[in-house]
Design a protein around this motif. Structure first.
Motif, PDB file in Angstrom:
ATOM      1  N   VAL A 113     -13.009 -61.810 -55.618  1.00 27.38           N
ATOM      2  CA  VAL A 113     -13.625 -62.624 -56.665  1.00 27.38           C
ATOM      3  C   VAL A 113     -15.137 -62.694 -56.495  1.00 27.38           C
ATOM      4  N   SER A 114     -15.609 -62.830 -55.264  1.00 26.33           N
ATOM      5  CA  SER A 114     -17.037 -62.983 -55.035  1.00 26.33           C
ATOM      6  C   SER A 114     -17.761 -61.644 -54.942  1.00 26.33           C
ATOM      7  N   GLN A 115     -17.027 -60.539 -54.914  1.00 29.34           N
ATOM      8  CA  GLN A 115     -17.629 -59.228 -54.775  1.00 29.34           C
ATOM      9  C   GLN A 115     -17.540 -58.470 -56.100  1.00 29.34           C
ATOM     10  N   PRO A 116     -18.468 -57.547 -56.342  1.00 25.66           N
ATOM     11  CA  PRO A 116     -18.356 -56.732 -57.559  1.00 25.66           C
ATOM     12  C   PRO A 116     -17.095 -55.876 -57.514  1.00 25.66           C
ATOM     13  N   GLU A 117     -16.535 -55.612 -58.655  1.00 24.06           N
ATOM     14  CA  GLU A 117     -15.266 -54.891 -58.746  1.00 24.06           C
ATOM     15  C   GLU A 117     -15.450 -53.398 -58.532  1.00 24.06           C
ATOM     16  N   PHE A 118     -15.418 -52.975 -57.314  1.00 23.26           N
ATOM     17  CA  PHE A 118     -15.402 -51.561 -56.947  1.00 23.26           C
ATOM     18  C   PHE A 118     -16.602 -50.782 -57.480  1.00 23.26           C
ATOM     19  N   GLY A 119     -17.620 -51.448 -57.977  1.00 23.04           N
ATOM     20  CA  GLY A 119     -18.800 -50.772 -58.498  1.00 23.04           C
ATOM     21  C   GLY A 119     -18.536 -49.958 -59.756  1.00 23.04           C
ATOM     22  N   VAL A 120     -17.608 -50.422 -60.605  1.00 21.51           N
ATOM     23  CA  VAL A 120     -17.213 -49.679 -61.800  1.00 21.51           C
ATOM     24  C   VAL A 120     -17.715 -50.400 -63.043  1.00 21.51           C
ATOM     25  N   ASP A 121     -18.244 -49.645 -63.989  1.00 25.62           N
ATOM     26  CA  ASP A 121     -18.669 -50.182 -65.279  1.00 25.62           C
ATOM     27  C   ASP A 121     -17.429 -50.497 -66.114  1.00 25.62           C
ATOM     28  N   TYR A 122     -17.224 -51.761 -66.457  1.00 20.86           N
ATOM     29  CA  TYR A 122     -16.012 -52.186 -67.160  1.00 20.86           C
ATOM     30  C   TYR A 122     -15.865 -51.531 -68.531  1.00 20.86           C
ATOM     31  N   HIS A 123     -16.966 -51.408 -69.266  1.00 19.43           N
ATOM     32  CA  HIS A 123     -16.891 -50.835 -70.605  1.00 19.43           C
ATOM     33  C   HIS A 123     -16.426 -49.385 -70.542  1.00 19.43           C
ATOM     34  N   ASP A 124     -16.958 -48.659 -69.590  1.00 24.53           N
ATOM     35  CA  ASP A 124     -16.555 -47.266 -69.402  1.00 24.53           C
ATOM     36  C   ASP A 124     -15.087 -47.198 -68.973  1.00 24.53           C
ATOM     37  N   PHE A 125     -14.687 -48.101 -68.089  1.00 26.40           N
ATOM     38  CA  PHE A 125     -13.300 -48.129 -67.606  1.00 26.40           C
ATOM     39  C   PHE A 125     -12.328 -48.415 -68.750  1.00 26.40           C
ATOM     40  N   ILE A 126     -12.661 -49.374 -69.606  1.00 26.07           N
ATOM     41  CA  ILE A 126     -11.786 -49.749 -70.729  1.00 26.07           C
ATOM     42  C   ILE A 126     -11.629 -48.575 -71.695  1.00 26.07           C
ATOM     43  N   GLN A 127     -12.720 -47.890 -71.989  1.00 27.30           N
ATOM     44  CA  GLN A 127     -12.646 -46.755 -72.912  1.00 27.30           C
ATOM     45  C   GLN A 127     -11.788 -45.635 -72.338  1.00 27.30           C
ATOM     46  N   LYS A 128     -11.972 -45.332 -71.072  1.00 28.10           N
ATOM     47  CA  LYS A 128     -11.238 -44.224 -70.457  1.00 28.10           C
ATOM     48  C   LYS A 128      -9.808 -44.602 -70.115  1.00 28.10           C
ATOM     49  N   GLU A 129      -9.537 -45.892 -69.926  1.00 30.45           N
ATOM     50  CA  GLU A 129      -8.195 -46.354 -69.581  1.00 30.45           C
ATOM     51  C   GLU A 129      -7.188 -46.005 -70.678  1.00 30.45           C
ATOM     52  N   GLN A 130      -7.639 -46.024 -71.914  1.00 35.69           N
ATOM     53  CA  GLN A 130      -6.746 -45.787 -73.045  1.00 35.69           C
ATOM     54  C   GLN A 130      -6.272 -44.343 -73.134  1.00 35.69           C
ATOM     55  N   CYS A 131      -7.055 -43.405 -72.642  1.00 38.30           N
ATOM     56  CA  CYS A 131      -6.690 -41.997 -72.828  1.00 38.30           C
ATOM     57  C   CYS A 131      -6.421 -41.247 -71.522  1.00 38.30           C
ATOM     58  N   LEU A 132      -6.665 -41.852 -70.365  1.00 42.12           N
ATOM     59  CA  LEU A 132      -6.444 -41.176 -69.087  1.00 42.12           C
ATOM     60  C   LEU A 132      -5.330 -41.839 -68.293  1.00 42.12           C
ATOM     61  N   SER A 133      -4.671 -41.060 -67.461  1.00 42.34           N
ATOM     62  CA  SER A 133      -3.632 -41.605 -66.579  1.00 42.34           C
ATOM     63  C   SER A 133      -4.291 -42.277 -65.370  1.00 42.34           C
ATOM     64  N   ASN A 134      -3.488 -42.980 -64.577  1.00 43.45           N
ATOM     65  CA  ASN A 134      -4.014 -43.655 -63.390  1.00 43.45           C
ATOM     66  C   ASN A 134      -4.652 -42.664 -62.420  1.00 43.45           C
TER      67      ASN A 134
END
Length: 57
Positions: A13-34
């Motif tokens: 909670v107190s640390q940044p989330e893995f250094g990942v841009d959330y907007h980029d992650f959300i866009q790519k999450e829809q079309c890419l597998s884990n």
């Protein structure tokens, strides 16, 4: 000692989330597998699953 997903979420909670841009992650999450997301962002599959769980909240 083993930690559960809930403990990992509380710890991160107190640390940044893995250094990942959330907007980029959300866009790519829809079309890419884990596996593809893990390769794209340089994370483990466990980290991808944790991020998806956090984003559903």
């Amino acid at each position: 000692m083993r930690s559960t997903n809930k403990q990992m979420m509380n710890y991160n909670v107190s640390q940044p989330e893995f250094g990942v841009d959330y907007h980029d992650f959300i866009q790519k999450e829809q079309c890419l597998s884990n596996m593809e997301l893990a390769e794209e962002f340089g994370l483990s599959l466990k980290s991808i699953k944790i991020m998806k769980q956090k984003m559903k909240r």
